[in-house]
Design an enzyme around this catalytic site. Structure first.
Site, PDB file in Angstrom:
ATOM      1  N   HIS A  25      48.910  45.500  50.200  1.00  0.00           N
ATOM      2  CA  HIS A  25      48.843  45.265  48.758  1.00  0.00           C
ATOM      3  C   HIS A  25      48.772  46.575  47.974  1.00  0.00           C
ATOM      4  CE1 HIS A  25      46.778  42.708  45.377  1.00  0.00           C
ATOM      5  NE2 HIS A  25      48.044  42.977  45.106  1.00  0.00           N
ATOM      6  N   TYR A  70      41.913  39.932  43.625  1.00  0.00           N
ATOM      7  CA  TYR A  70      41.915  39.015  42.490  1.00  0.00           C
ATOM      8  C   TYR A  70      40.517  38.442  42.253  1.00  0.00           C
ATOM      9  CZ  TYR A  70      46.992  39.011  43.405  1.00  0.00           C
ATOM     10  OH  TYR A  70      48.302  39.377  43.624  1.00  0.00           O
TER      11      TYR A  70
END
Length: 327
Positions: free
Chosen positions: A139, A56
């Site tokens: 992830h 992110y």
């Protein structure tokens, strides 16, 4: 705000979690003041679970979450981050990142090996200024699943045994692969993106039953399916799973909005409430980029949904008959 335990671990999450993707500049840049305001508003509202990832904003989100933590009792916070992408420094040469609105100061390198996982965690701890993570997730491992299962999972278990991590699992959008992970490894939790929502209940086929059998908790992400369910009545061009919603999807969302309006509630409020009706779901995580968004989402989350809403949605054929809706 109510907290729930993750699997058989000692880690608990508030039922509403703060999703840190927008703080990394997802879709649009976010300045430091706006990011800090969003985090402060979340804390003031009672949210104590903050979810972030190296991906992110090339570490921007992790750093910003870390800044909040430095002024708060660490024992009161549940902090989750992720592994699978290493951030390698590079000269941005005036370029912006392709995924987030930040300068391209690093490039992402996929790595679910033991060494990659350990290095990623070390880097994340440094960025956030903490010495442990409460929840660590593999992830987006869909395309590298075997490596993640065979090498990444044991590395997570090793970190959990050392006390560096409290609970472990994976965050993906593919319920079938998460089902394999639940059945073939010793994870505490899975974070499922967009596959147990008002628009898509495909996790009922295998994943949610497997989680119930194995005492693995589910965290529901992308409960708005990236935009379609985020407003009381979606407009033409609204996004569904990061692409324009089809006319059929848009029509379905409007039918849901009709039911919600008939009972004095909104589509976003019902979208947030729905996943938590399932006993395997411990929490939902919602991305928020400003104090105003936080306050709006928290207010919607706190709305009591009349039982008749669920009955009407089911009666209209808008909910899978297998989905538990009455506690």
């Amino acid at each position: 705000m109510r907290r729930n335990r993750l699997g058989r671990s000692e880690v608990h999450v508030t039922e509403l979690g703060f999703g840190g993707g927008p703080l990394g500049g997802l879709y649009a840049p976010v300045d430091d003041e706006t990011a800090a305001g969003a985090l402060e508003a979340a804390w003031d509202s009672g949210i104590r679970w903050f979810d972030t990832a190296p991906h992110y904003g090339l570490g921007h989100s992790e750093r910003r979450v870390g800044e909040l933590l430095r002024g708060r009792p660490r024992t009161e916070v549940t902090l989750s981050t992720k592994v699978g992408r290493l951030l390698v420094p590079q000269d941005p040469a005036g370029r912006m990142d392709e995924s987030f609105a930040v300068p391209a100061t690093h490039r992402r390198v996929w790595d679910f090996t033991r060494d990659g996982v350990l290095r990623s965690v070390e880097d994340s701890l440094e960025r956030m200024g903490v010495d442990r993570v409460d929840l660590l997730l593999l992830h987006d491992a869909e395309d590298r699943f075997e490596e993640a299962l065979e090498e990444g999972c044991p590395a997570l278990a090793e970190l959990r045994a050392q006390g560096v991590v409290g609970a472990i699992g994976a965050g993906m959008h593919h319920p079938g692969k998460l089902t394999r992970l639940v059945r073939e490894s010793d994870v505490d939790v899975v974070m499922l993106s967009g596959r147990y929502t008002l628009m898509d209940q495909s996790a009922l086929d295998e994943l949610l039953p497997a989680c119930g059998e194995r005492q693995v908790s589910v965290l529901a992400a992308s409960v708005f399916n990236s935009g379609l369910l985020a407003v009381a009545r979606p407009a033409e061009g609204a996004a569904f799973d990061y692409a324009p919603a089809s006319p059929r999807m848009l029509e379905r969302a409007h039918r849901m909005a009709d039911v919600c309006e008939a009972h004095g509630v909104t589509l976003p409020a019902v979208a947030m409430a729905f996943p938590l009706r399932h006993p395997a779901v411990a929490g939902i995580v919602v991305g928020m980029r400003s104090a105003e968004e936080v306050r709006r989402d928290v207010a919607a989350f706190g709305v009591e949904i009349p039982a008749q809403v669920w009955d009407d949605l089911r009666g209209e054929g808008l909910l899978d008959e297998r989905a538990p809706v009455h506690g």
